[in-house]
Scaffold this motif. Structure first.
Motif, short mmCIF file in Angstrom:
data_model
loop_
_atom_site.label_atom_id
_atom_site.label_comp_id
_atom_site.label_asym_id
_atom_site.label_seq_id
_atom_site.Cartn_x
_atom_site.Cartn_y
_atom_site.Cartn_z
N ARG A 81 3.59 13.04 0.00
CA ARG A 81 3.27 12.59 1.35
C ARG A 81 3.78 11.17 1.58
N ARG A 82 3.71 10.35 0.54
CA ARG A 82 4.16 8.95 0.66
C ARG A 82 5.62 8.89 1.07
N TYR A 83 6.46 9.63 0.40
CA TYR A 83 7.90 9.52 0.68
C TYR A 83 8.33 10.42 1.84
N ASN A 84 7.52 11.40 2.17
CA ASN A 84 7.78 12.16 3.39
C ASN A 84 7.59 11.28 4.62
N ILE A 85 6.53 10.49 4.60
CA ILE A 85 6.30 9.53 5.70
C ILE A 85 7.38 8.47 5.71
N PHE A 86 7.82 8.05 4.53
CA PHE A 86 8.90 7.06 4.44
C PHE A 86 10.17 7.60 5.12
N GLY A 87 10.52 8.88 4.83
CA GLY A 87 11.72 9.46 5.45
C GLY A 87 11.59 9.59 6.95
N MET A 88 10.38 9.96 7.43
CA MET A 88 10.18 10.09 8.87
C MET A 88 10.29 8.75 9.57
N MET A 89 9.74 7.69 8.98
CA MET A 89 9.84 6.37 9.60
C MET A 89 11.28 5.88 9.64
N LYS A 90 12.01 6.13 8.57
CA LYS A 90 13.40 5.68 8.54
C LYS A 90 14.24 6.43 9.57
N SER A 91 13.92 7.72 9.80
CA SER A 91 14.68 8.52 10.75
C SER A 91 14.31 8.19 12.19
N LEU A 92 12.99 7.99 12.46
CA LEU A 92 12.55 7.80 13.84
C LEU A 92 12.64 6.35 14.29
N TYR A 93 12.23 5.44 13.43
CA TYR A 93 12.11 4.04 13.83
C TYR A 93 13.13 3.11 13.18
N ARG A 94 14.02 3.68 12.38
CA ARG A 94 14.99 2.86 11.63
C ARG A 94 14.26 1.78 10.83
N LEU A 95 13.15 2.15 10.23
CA LEU A 95 12.30 1.19 9.52
C LEU A 95 11.92 1.79 8.18
N ALA A 96 12.01 0.99 7.13
CA ALA A 96 11.67 1.43 5.78
C ALA A 96 10.61 0.49 5.21
#
Length: 463
Positions: A254-269
């Motif tokens: 779940r941790r890195y799934n959320i990480f991938g979603m944030m990077k894709s949607l908000y361009r934020l890591a």
């Protein structure tokens, strides 16, 4: 060649170069090349052939392009009956029927045209008894719809030696004598294998299907690599220990799934101080050369230049690809003479008799040029043709009406049949002497009444 010491026939010794190397194993049982052996593949996997032809554009082009190029410009008859024959070809769709027959023969290895006439199918077709209107239809049937019976394997003098005496449509009982069926050839097979194959030829597509598969799979592999051009890598401290504990798997996922979603949607890591992010890129260097080599191999297997099969401009300084196209057109021209001409002449025996009522003596046709000329080339050719026609006209080899008919067949100057009829009437009058008499009569009339215009009555004028 040596003479036998026992007085028999001379013996012929056949040998190779005899070179062997025991260290490397060359030409010994350790030589890996000694295990290379050509084997027969699947001859009748029709489901795969059909799927390739329908689903893959390269496979379809390998079959369609040579047939379309061979029949696109069609043919021309040098005859006074050319117009009637051309209309009959349109009425029976001879060009389309020929294309379909040769395309299905290329896919399946066998196809043909059933000539439906007023003669019974179970007896030999007698072309000399074909009268006007006898031909009813030309029906294309491939080998999946028709089977041979009673193969002729004993009479080599017969036209159908090693071929069936009769055909039967699948699901039917009506015997069709082979003379009613005009076969379109596929890829040639040895006589023994042709008999094993039911009297049919080999599929042209089957012979190069493996090369098509290689090219298509390589393209699909490159397309799949593009989807993974960039791979994200995250280094996490004690990751292996956390996964080994058994109760952290869902949390980490779940941790890195959320990480991938944030990077894709908000361009934020967002990363912890003990996590490191790294992006690795895949190199695509050399893939284009591999694809190009496979395309060249596929073109060679299909016998079609890359400029025609793939639409790729030939490489090299000053190379326009015209040389490859000329070689290809020479191959197409050879196929027209060796395959299409016998096929069409069998149909013409029935088609022309059914159209004209009889077969004119010496009637033949020529295939139209394969390449389309440019405007400059067309103008130069028309000038040369006009000069040649004028020379033949001066030599009295041809008549004006014959030249006019030739121009009408070419669609030049809007000449119609009535114009040719008037020319033929003038030529007949000239041969009979009537034409010169009327010209002289008109000249005398004009000389006696120089100031009086000639009468508007058509009966007083020359034809």
């Amino acid at each position: 060649m040596t003479e036998s010491k026992y007085g028999g026939k001379p013996r012929i010794r056949v040998s190779n170069d005899g070179l062997a190397n025991m260290m490397t194993g060359m030409r010994t049982e350790r030589d890996r090349r000694s295990f290379n052996r050509f084997m027969f593949g699947m001859m009748q996997d029709f489901a795969e052939l059909e799927a390739a032809y329908i689903e893959n554009w390269i496979a379809r082009s390998i079959i369609d392009i040579p047939v379309d190029d061979s029949t696109r410009e069609w043919r021309e008859f040098a005859s006074d009956d050319a117009t009637a024959i051309r209309e009959a070809e349109k009425r029976y769709n001879v060009q389309s029927v020929t294309q379909d027959a040769f395309k299905w023969a290329g896919v399946y290895g066998g196809a043909g045209v059933l000539m439906i006439t007023d003669q019974p199918f179970n007896k030999p077709l007698k072309v000399e008894k074909i009268k006007q209107g006898s031909l009813k239809r030309l029906l294309v049937l491939d080998r999946m719809f028709i089977n041979g019976q009673s193969f002729n394997v004993t009479n080599p003098l017969a036209e159908n030696y090693m071929l069936p005496d009769y055909f039967v449509v699948n699901g039917g009982t009506q015997q069709i004598h082979y003379s009613h069926f005009v076969k379109a050839p596929g890829a040639p097979l040895p006589m023994r294998l042709r008999m094993v194959n039911g009297g049919w030829d080999d599929s042209r597509l089957r012979r190069c299907l493996e090369d098509v598969k290689d090219a298509v799979s390589a393209k699909s592999g490159v397309a799949a690599l593009i989807q993974e051009a960039n791979i994200d890598v995250i280094n996490r401290e004690n990751l292996s220990n956390d996964l080994a504990s058994g109760d952290m798997d869902d949390t980490i996922a779940r941790r890195y799934n959320i990480f991938g979603m944030m990077k894709s949607l908000y361009r934020l890591a967002l990363l912890d101080t003990k996590e490191a992010f790294e992006r690795k890129q895949i190199s695509f260097g050399g893939l284009g050369e591999i694809l190009n080599a496979l395309m060249e191999w596929t073109s060679g297997a299909a016998g079609i230049p890359m400029t025609r099969l793939f639409g790729i401009q030939a490489k090299g300084l000053g190379d326009s690809g015209q040389g490859d196209m000329n070689n290809y057109y020479n191959t197409i021209r050879g196929g027209q003479e060796s395959q299409y001409r016998p096929f069409l002449k069998r149909i013409d025996e029935v088609l022309i008799r059914s159209t004209l009522g009889s077969m004119p003596d010496g009637l033949d046709f020529e295939f139209a040029p394969l390449a389309q000329p440019t405007d400059t080339e067309l103008s130069a050719q028309r000038l040369a043709d006009a000069q040649a026609d004028d020379i033949r006209l001066q030599q009295r080899v041809v008549r004006p009406s014959q030249l006019a008919r030739k121009l009408m067949e070419q669609g030049v100057y809007g000449i119609d049949e009535s114009d040719i009829t008037h020319l033929e009437a003038d030529e007949k009058a000239e041969r009979d002497g009537d034409y010169q008499f009327k010209l002289g009569e008109l000249a005398n009339a004009v000389g006696e009444n120089a100031n009086t215009p000639p009468s508007s009555d058509p009966s007083n004028q020359a034809e």
